[in-house]
Structures are given as structure tokens and as C-alpha cells.
Design an enzyme around this catalytic site. Structure first.
Site, PDB file in Angstrom:
ATOM      1  N   ALA A   8      -0.609  -5.001   5.201  1.00 29.22           N
ATOM      2  CA  ALA A   8      -0.068  -3.863   4.502  1.00 29.22           C
ATOM      3  C   ALA A   8      -0.702  -3.985   3.046  1.00 29.22           C
ATOM      4  O   ALA A   8      -0.448  -2.998   2.221  1.00 29.22           O
ATOM      5  CB  ALA A   8       1.399  -3.852   4.691  1.00 29.22           C
ATOM      6  N   GLY A  82       5.195  -7.907  -0.886  1.00 29.41           N
ATOM      7  CA  GLY A  82       5.053  -9.385  -0.603  1.00 29.41           C
ATOM      8  C   GLY A  82       5.209  -9.774   0.860  1.00 29.41           C
ATOM      9  O   GLY A  82       5.576  -9.136   1.729  1.00 29.41           O
ATOM     10  N   THR A  83       4.781 -10.931   1.088  1.00 33.28           N
ATOM     11  CA  THR A  83       4.588 -11.368   2.290  1.00 33.28           C
ATOM     12  C   THR A  83       5.838 -11.731   3.127  1.00 33.28           C
ATOM     13  O   THR A  83       6.072 -11.428   4.392  1.00 33.28           O
ATOM     14  CB  THR A  83       3.650 -12.737   2.393  1.00 33.28           C
ATOM     15  OG1 THR A  83       4.307 -13.542   1.377  1.00 33.28           O
ATOM     16  CG2 THR A  83       2.154 -12.602   2.262  1.00 33.28           C
ATOM     17  N   GLY A 141      -1.003 -22.754  -4.393  1.00 34.04           N
ATOM     18  CA  GLY A 141       0.168 -23.568  -4.654  1.00 34.04           C
ATOM     19  C   GLY A 141       0.277 -24.717  -3.846  1.00 34.04           C
ATOM     20  O   GLY A 141      -0.608 -24.942  -2.744  1.00 34.04           O
ATOM     21  N   HIS A 317     -36.656   3.132   0.687  1.00 33.54           N
ATOM     22  CA  HIS A 317     -37.915   2.879   0.082  1.00 33.54           C
ATOM     23  C   HIS A 317     -37.967   2.281  -1.061  1.00 33.54           C
ATOM     24  O   HIS A 317     -37.133   2.594  -2.096  1.00 33.54           O
ATOM     25  CB  HIS A 317     -38.994   4.093   0.113  1.00 33.54           C
ATOM     26  CG  HIS A 317     -38.188   5.518   0.547  1.00 33.54           C
ATOM     27  ND1 HIS A 317     -38.548   6.374   1.301  1.00 33.54           N
ATOM     28  CD2 HIS A 317     -37.365   6.038  -0.327  1.00 33.54           C
ATOM     29  CE1 HIS A 317     -37.907   7.259   1.342  1.00 33.54           C
ATOM     30  NE2 HIS A 317     -36.901   7.456   0.265  1.00 33.54           N
TER      31      HIS A 317
HETATM   32  P1  TTP Z   1      -2.636 -10.606  -1.101  1.00 31.28           P
HETATM   33  O1  TTP Z   1      -3.983 -10.864  -0.970  1.00 31.28           O
HETATM   34  O2  TTP Z   1      -1.762 -11.444  -1.716  1.00 31.28           O
HETATM   35  O3  TTP Z   1      -2.415  -8.812  -1.465  1.00 31.28           O
HETATM   36  P2  TTP Z   1      -3.298  -7.581  -1.062  1.00 31.28           P
HETATM   37  O4  TTP Z   1      -3.941  -7.609   0.301  1.00 31.28           O
HETATM   38  O5  TTP Z   1      -2.659  -6.490  -1.467  1.00 31.28           O
HETATM   39  O6  TTP Z   1      -4.694  -7.778  -2.059  1.00 31.28           O
HETATM   40  P3  TTP Z   1      -4.632  -7.684  -3.618  1.00 31.28           P
HETATM   41  O7  TTP Z   1      -3.692  -8.695  -4.352  1.00 31.28           O
HETATM   42  O8  TTP Z   1      -6.105  -7.739  -3.761  1.00 31.28           O
HETATM   43  O9  TTP Z   1      -3.926  -6.170  -4.152  1.00 31.28           O
HETATM   44  O10 TTP Z   1      -1.793 -10.440   0.581  1.00 31.28           O
HETATM   45  C1  TTP Z   1      -2.006 -11.406   1.454  1.00 31.28           C
HETATM   46  C2  TTP Z   1      -1.778 -10.999   2.793  1.00 31.28           C
HETATM   47  O11 TTP Z   1      -0.376 -10.460   3.076  1.00 31.28           O
HETATM   48  C3  TTP Z   1      -2.566 -10.220   3.289  1.00 31.28           C
HETATM   49  O12 TTP Z   1      -2.867 -10.402   4.492  1.00 31.28           O
HETATM   50  C4  TTP Z   1      -1.810  -8.555   2.965  1.00 31.28           C
HETATM   51  C5  TTP Z   1      -0.589  -8.965   3.101  1.00 31.28           C
HETATM   52  N1  TTP Z   1       0.469  -8.323   2.565  1.00 31.28           N
HETATM   53  C6  TTP Z   1       1.337  -7.355   3.203  1.00 31.28           C
HETATM   54  O13 TTP Z   1       1.168  -7.145   4.245  1.00 31.28           O
HETATM   55  N2  TTP Z   1       2.377  -6.943   2.291  1.00 31.28           N
HETATM   56  C7  TTP Z   1       2.398  -6.958   1.113  1.00 31.28           C
HETATM   57  O14 TTP Z   1       3.278  -6.470   0.394  1.00 31.28           O
HETATM   58  C8  TTP Z   1       1.679  -7.636   0.407  1.00 31.28           C
HETATM   59  C9  TTP Z   1       1.745  -8.172  -1.146  1.00 31.28           C
HETATM   60  C10 TTP Z   1       0.451  -8.364   1.200  1.00 31.28           C
END
Ligand code: TTP
Length: 410
Positions: A8, A82-83, A141, A317
Site C-alpha cells: 500500500a 505503517g506496516t 534497526g 539512434h
Molecule cells: P516503506 O518502504 O517503508 O514505505 P513505502 O513503500 O511507502 O516507500 P517510501 O518510504 O519510499 O514512500 O514500506 C515498507 C513496506 O510496507 C512496503 O512493502 C510498503 C508497505 N507499506 C504499506 O503497505 N502500508 C503503509 O502504510 C506503509 C508505510 C508501507
């Protein structure tokens, strides 16, 4: 077991390639990044759940509703970033079984997942994560361990060795209770690493599997070139499905897709991968670690090296494309040249989200978004980005990044 893939994110660090699409659909070695994730999870799962939000239609269009005969369910991420928030979004689709989670923008191989599943079972764990030992944890981390269990997921500790979190996990459904209690982090996200610390504090057994294979976190443009090089180096077979005219030289391995014509005088040193229905040559030089997509044209007096040229793009070219990424539907005017090396041989720095970052590479060319056209004799400085939909007039020297949909003239 279900496999949940997080896709996402906005991929802002990968602009301009993500101006109009999620990063997981970008093709490396002519395949969308997310397909490698699906493929390497496939032996362990019977169903995929993909968490989507930014430009989700583009992802659904690319993958549709199944992979290797296994159904894919797309779930919109709940409000918030966030994840942890992304994983929480899968809650209704997870029964009472454990499930695998993987970031959609990383490359890892099956062996890592096999070991993760084995460790999870052997340790009778509540959760498990895949880790890798690095000499320098400045960008990661730290996963602090004690025996076979994780003691803490700590902040980035600086230039010290240790285990880093790779973004592949197994959880039981009780993770959702801990996600609910996960606070917003300093960077304004709900992060699964914070959830894991809450689980450890509550006495849950969080195991880890140490992975020694190749892994790449595709956050920044040059990560695409690294992954492209790795995939071509390790996975490419010499296979010609198209037509090769007499007088063309292919030094294996070179993969040539159906309908592609390699014309006389083309000199191709593998590993090089060329998609379907492309026109190569006459009289061009394609050097190792180059991927050229479908319906592309690389014409007379063009040299391409260590680069990714995505579908429907042309260097027709008198072009030099070195250590560069060219998005879809681009056309380079005659004489458009990418510079990929500074005279002082210093590492190329690239502006990422407004800050200059050291790419760690002394050779890096242009990063060109989608639907970009350049005129004749355009010169692009190393590490410069051209936003999607931009038009660069003849004779322009691109020494600054160009925003999307911008007309630049001398
Ligand atoms: P990130 O690489 O931290 O975030 P991003 O994909 O948005 O990239 P950027 O920081 O360049 O904007 O994300 C880690 C993984 O988690 C990636 O697979 C995308 C996913 N993710 C989500 O599904 N939802 C979210 O809200 C976020 C922040 C990340």
C-alpha cells in the site's frame, strides 16, 4: 497458510518511477517486483492477501485475481500509515491459523521462507521474523537476540554489525490484539516492529531465522539496478525465441522474447534480457546487466549498459544509456546521452525526498519516469531524475531534476 503482502506504500523514494504507479509493479528483469515475492512465498501458502492503497488499480490490473492458480484477495489499507496498520487491514481475512507476512517491495528467496517456517514450528513460537547479518547496521534497526529468541527490535544502532529485520514474518492471529495497542511512532506510522516489542514485553515467544541468501529492499532507484544485475547474473538462460539476423553477435546468456528481431551488426554481451516484439539494431552495442522490455526499439549507433529500459520505450539512434533506468513509453531523441560518471569519480548523489543521498555508486546515470520525451542532443547529468510526462527540448543539459509534466527548453 495465507500469505499477506504489504503493497500500500506510496514509494516516494522511488519517484519519478512511482509518479503514477505503486513501486511493486515496476519491472526488474522484465517482471513486476511483486511477482518475485509471490513466487517465493508460493510453496508455503494456499492463498494471497495483498494490502493496497496508493494507485491500487494499477496493481490489480497487473496481477489480476490469481497467481499460479492460487487466489489473490486485494484489501484496502485501513486509514493510517505503517506496516502494522497494513497488517491489521487483513484481519477479517485471516482465520485462526498462523499466516506469513512479507513486504511487497523486497526481494528474497524461497530458502529464507522455508527456514522461517521451520524455526516458527521448532520453537513453538508465537511469531517469527527473518533476519540477516550485516557488518554495518547504519540503515537498519537492530534485532537483538538471546538464544533462539528475539529480545528486542532496537533503533538503528549506527555502524555496528548485527542482525537486521528483512520484512518477512509469521504471526498468529493474536498479533491483531497487539497491533491495536501499538502507538504511533515518531515518524507518524504504526510500525510492526513496535508491535513485536509489545509482544515480547507480554512474554510471547518471538523466534528468528537467519537468512544468508540474497535480499534487496527496493527503496531507492539504484536498488532496481542492483536487483536487475543480481537476477540477470544468477537466473538468466540463453534462449532466443525471436529472430536473429545474420551478422548479429550474441554472447550468452542473452534472452530474446517472441517477436523480437535482432538486426545485423547488433553486438550483445550477456547477461542481457530482451522482452517481446522489440527491435534491436542494426549496429548497436548492448552490454551486460541490461534489461529491455516489450515493444522497445534500440537502434543504430546506440550503446546500452547496465540499465533497465521498460516496455514501449525507445533509444532509436545515437544514444548512450549507461547505469540508467528508463520508464515506460519514453523516447530518447537522437544524440540523447546519459552521463554516468563524474570526472572526480566521486559517488553519485541523488536527491531523495528533498535530501541528497549517496547512492554508494560511482557509476549511476539517469532516472527517467514514464512517458518522457527528449529532443536531439539532450545531455543528462549523472543521478538526475526526469519526472513522468516531461518533455525535454533539443540541446537541453539536464543538470537538475525535472519535476513531472514539465517542459524544459534551452
Ligand atoms: P516503506 O518502504 O517503508 O514505505 P513505502 O513503500 O511507502 O516507500 P517510501 O518510504 O519510499 O514512500 O514500506 C515498507 C513496506 O510496507 C512496503 O512493502 C510498503 C508497505 N507499506 C504499506 O503497505 N502500508 C503503509 O502504510 C506503509 C508505510 C508501507
Amino acid at each position: 497458510m495465507k500469505g499477506v503482502i504489504l503493497a500500500a506504500g506510496k514509494g516516494e523514494r522511488l519517484r519519478p518511477l512511482t509518479d503514477d504507479r505503486p513501486k511493486v509493479v515496476l519491472k526488474v528483469a522484465n517482471r513486476p517486483i511483486i511477482e518475485y515475492v509471490l513466487e517465493n512465498l508460493d510453496p508455503f501458502v494456499d492463498e494471497f492477501v495483498i494490502i493496497v492503497r496508493y494507485q491500487k488499480e494499477k496493481l490489480i490490473e497487473v496481477l489480476s485475481d490469481e497467481f499460479n492458480g492460487k487466489p489473490i484477495t486485494y484489501v484496502e489499507q485501513l486509514p493510517g500509515d505503517g506496516t502494522a496498520k497494513a497488517i491489521e487491514s487483513a484481519r477479517e481475512h485471516i482465520g485462526d491459523e498462523e499466516f506469513i507476512v512479507a513486504n511487497g517491495d523486497i526481494y528474497f528467496e524461497e530458502d529464507g521462507v522455508r527456514e522461517l517456517v521451520a524455526v516458527f514450528r521448532r520453537e513453538k513460537a508465537d511469531a517469527a521474523l527473518l533476519v540477516k547479518h550485516f557488518e554495518d547496521l547504519s540503515h537498519f534497526g537492530k534485532i537483538e537476540v538471546e538464544g533462539s529468541l528475539v529480545k528486542r527490535v532496537a533503533e538503528k544502532p549506527g555502524k555496528v554489525p548485527g542482525y537486521a529485520n528483512l520484512g518477512v514474518y509469521i504471526f498468529k492471529p493474536d498479533v491483531f490484539e497487539f497491533i491495536e495497542r501499538t502507538p504511533l511512532s515518531e515518524r507518524g506510522e504504526y510500525e510492526i516492529t513496535d508491535t513485536i516489542n509489545l509482544m515480547i514485553d507480554a512474554g510471547k515467544r518471538v523466534a528468528y531465522a537467519a537468512y544468508s541468501g540474497y535480499w534487496n529492499d527496493i527503496g531507492r532507484p539504484w536498488n532496481l539496478l542492483e536487483l536487475n544485475e543480481y537476477l540477470l547474473k544468477t537466473n538468466l538462460k540463453h534462449e532466443v525465441r525471436g529472430t536473429v539476423e545474420e551478422g548479429a553477435v550474441l554472447i550468452p546468456p542473452v534472452e530474446v522474447g517472441e517477436g523480437t528481431v535482432i538486426r545485423s551488426g547488433a553486438y550483445i554481451i550477456g547477461p542481457v534480457k530482451i522482452g517481446k516484439n522489440s527491435r534491436i539494431g542494426p549496429n548497436c552495442f548492448i552490454r551486460p546487466y541490461t534489461s529491455i522490455g516489450d515493444n522497445c526499439h534500440v537502434g543504430n549507433a546506440v550503446e546500452v549498459k547496465n540499465s533497465i529500459i521498460m516496455d514501449n520505450s525507445n533509444a532509436p539512434h545515437l544514444n548512450y544509456v549507461g547505469d540508467s533506468i528508463i520508464g515506460e513509453n519514453c523516447n530518447l531523441g537522437a544524440g540523447t546521452i546519459t552521463a554516468n560518471l563524474r570526472h572526480d569519480r566521486a559517488n553519485i548523489r541523488v536527491e531523495i525526498k528533498g535530501k541528497l543521498e549517496d547512492s554508494g555508486r560511482h557509476k549511476l546515470g539517469a532516472i527517467i519516469g514514464h512517458n518522457v520525451k527528449t529532443g536531439i542532443n539532450v545531455t543528462i547529468y549523472p543521478g538526475r531524475k526526469i519526472g513522468s510526462g516531461s518533455l525535454i527540448g533539443p540541446g537541453v543539459i539536464v543538470d537538475k531534476n525535472v519535476p513531472p509534466r514539465t517542459l524544459v527548453v534551452v
